[in-house]
Design a protein around this motif. Structure first.
Motif, mmCIF file in Angstrom:
data_model
loop_
_atom_site.group_PDB
_atom_site.id
_atom_site.type_symbol
_atom_site.label_atom_id
_atom_site.label_comp_id
_atom_site.label_asym_id
_atom_site.label_seq_id
_atom_site.Cartn_x
_atom_site.Cartn_y
_atom_site.Cartn_z
ATOM 1 N N ASN A 127 0.839 -1.192 0.000
ATOM 2 C CA ASN A 127 0.000 0.000 0.000
ATOM 3 C C ASN A 127 0.878 1.247 0.000
ATOM 4 N N ALA A 128 0.421 2.268 -0.717
ATOM 5 C CA ALA A 128 1.095 3.567 -0.710
ATOM 6 C C ALA A 128 0.170 4.596 -0.071
ATOM 7 N N ASN A 129 0.690 5.328 0.905
ATOM 8 C CA ASN A 129 -0.068 6.411 1.527
ATOM 9 C C ASN A 129 0.185 7.712 0.794
ATOM 10 N N ALA A 145 2.928 -11.692 7.022
ATOM 11 C CA ALA A 145 2.200 -10.452 6.740
ATOM 12 C C ALA A 145 1.630 -10.505 5.326
ATOM 13 N N ALA A 146 0.402 -10.030 5.165
ATOM 14 C CA ALA A 146 -0.279 -10.115 3.868
ATOM 15 C C ALA A 146 -0.104 -8.859 3.028
ATOM 16 N N MET A 147 0.009 -7.700 3.693
ATOM 17 C CA MET A 147 0.169 -6.441 2.964
ATOM 18 C C MET A 147 1.137 -5.548 3.736
ATOM 19 N N LEU A 148 1.984 -4.850 2.976
ATOM 20 C CA LEU A 148 2.997 -3.973 3.544
ATOM 21 C C LEU A 148 2.638 -2.527 3.252
ATOM 22 N N CYS A 149 2.583 -1.707 4.285
ATOM 23 C CA CYS A 149 2.368 -0.274 4.078
ATOM 24 C C CYS A 149 3.727 0.382 3.886
ATOM 25 N N TYR A 150 3.915 0.990 2.739
ATOM 26 C CA TYR A 150 5.228 1.538 2.427
ATOM 27 C C TYR A 150 5.616 2.670 3.363
ATOM 28 N N VAL A 151 6.911 2.890 3.427
ATOM 29 C CA VAL A 151 7.489 4.025 4.139
ATOM 30 C C VAL A 151 8.366 4.749 3.125
#
Length: 432
Positions: free
Chosen positions: A67-69, A319-325
């Protein structure tokens, strides 16, 4: 009146079009996806009002998603800049995008993002609640529900709510070095502390489930007590909240509402596996959506790297989804370039974990680019790269150092500028 949600149809034995699409992308049978959605171990965020959505499956049995915030702040950005960030996020491979706007034009920005995105869109409703309330004093359970209804009607596919942070957890947070670093979590803690009342997201959870049922909105159960530094990792506050999130997962499944669980932010490398396994056990294997984790606190400007290291380990252990940094983490609001750097770092992390786990088709790209290297097929290498533009940029730079034009036809060159023609190991070994 509620729609028939993905899990409700899955439990009834129905394989939806969204499930069929996910099965095709993941190279598994549609029945495998249906069974996983019915069990709650896979979610497909797909609001019935998000037109043009391309469904995405999230679960540890599937390929790791990222995911991209994006989103503005009270000090920076505008709708045009947020659409540019969206374009960068999608271009470089984000599977979902979250609009975390906290400044002006929140409704307009979100509407535009949903209209322009084929990827699922997530939000944190608390941000809009506070932006419209102006102060924590004006926050109310009824207003939270109003904002969530509006966002669901607009087409938001998943919403992060910090429903697991309870009043009883606040004393444990006071023992920490950084206390509560989650924006939503800190706002709720301040409200509960001042009013001596329980978390309104928790007390109104049944009403929230009804909103989600009506539009098939997936709940992302947020970690308001996530650790914000290594010193606070894996502590009493973090795990007390996780226990409540496990309870909320079971309530979601009973209500035929899709749910995933958000995970820790700053975790020492050696504690990542334990954190992943604990979530699987406590939350009955609900998809785990993690931020990083960041594995060291002393590299501001490079936290897309410090966190991608942790993200790879997190994905490898479930983990199923990684939130980007992005490189701007802890420093400022990311721009389009930062979005690109963050997405690519996390595509690498997710892909590395998928290869290690033997996910179907995960290594195909690696094998193809290796064959292209063996054949000195530069164009094919660029095409197969996770970031073709970057590969071309660096190749052009290498050519420039040899005083050769950027558009030089290098397809017949059987060496690179690192080794040169006389020391190229690939060429030499092919002559054995």
């Amino acid at each position: 009146m509620s729609c028939i949600t993905q899990p409700a149809q899955a439990k009834a034995g129905i394989i939806t079009d969204a499930m069929k699409h996910v099965a095709e992308v993941e190279m598994v049978s549609p029945e495998t996806i249906r069974a996983a959605v019915a069990a709650g171990t896979v979610v497909i965020p797909a609001n019935i009002n998000h037109k043009g959505l391309v469904p995405v499956g999230i679960g540890r049995s599937l390929k790791t998603k990222i995911n991209a915030n994006i989103g503005n702040s009270a000090l920076s950005s505008c709708p045009r800049q947020e659409l540019e960030k969206l374009r960068h996020a999608l271009k470089y491979g984000a599977d979902t995008v979250m609009d975390l706007s906290t400044g002006g034009n929140i409704n307009q920005i979100r509407r535009s993002i949903i209209e322009h995105s084929p990827a699922p869109i997530g939000t944190v409703p608390m941000y809009e609640v506070l932006a419209r309330c102006e102060t924590v004093d004006n926050l109310s359970e009824s207003f939270i529900l109003d904002v969530m209804r509006e966002q669901a009607e607009q087409g938001v596919d998943y919403m992060t709510i910090h429903a697991g942070l309870l009043k009883a957890h606040i004393p444990a947070a006071k023992k920490r070095m950084l206390r509560i670093v989650s924006r939503g979590g800190s706002i709720l803690a301040a409200w509960m502390n001042k009013n001596n009342r329980e978390n309104p997201f928790y007390t109104a959870f049944d009403e929230i489930l009804e909103i989600c049922r009506r539009y098939d909105v997936t709940l992302s159960l947020g970690d308001g007590m996530r650790p914000g530094c290594l010193a606070d990792a894996s502590d009493e506050a973090q795990f007390a909240e996780l226990d409540v999130l496990g309870e909320l997962v079971r309530r979601c499944r009973a209500a035929d509402v899709q749910a995933m669980v958000e995970g820790p932010g700053h975790i020492p490398f050696n504690e990542i596996e334990m954190n992943m396994k604990r979530e699987q056990r406590v939350c009955d294997d609900a998809p785990f959506y993690i931020l990083g984790p960041v594995v060291t606190d002393c590299a501001p400007g490079y936290d897309h790297i410090t966190s991608a290291i942790g993200a790879t380990m997190g994905a490898f252990h479930g983990a199923a989804m990684l939130c980007y940094v992005t490189p701007k983490e802890h420093i400022g609001l990311p721009n389009a370039r930062d979005v690109r750097d963050g997405v690519i770092a996390y595509k690498i992390a997710a892909h590395a974990a998928d290869v290690a786990l033997g996910k179907p088709g995960a290594r195909d790209r690696d094998d193809a680019i290796s064959r292209a290297r063996a054949d000195f097929d530069w164009e094919k290498q660029f095409e197969l790269a996770l970031d073709p533009e970057k590969a071309r940029e660096l190749r052009a730079e290498a050519l420039a150092e040899r005083d050769m034009p950027a558009d030089h036809d290098h397809k017949d060159e059987r060496f690179c500028t690192m080794c040169g023609p006389n020391f190229c190991s690939v060429r030499i070994s092919r002559e054995l």
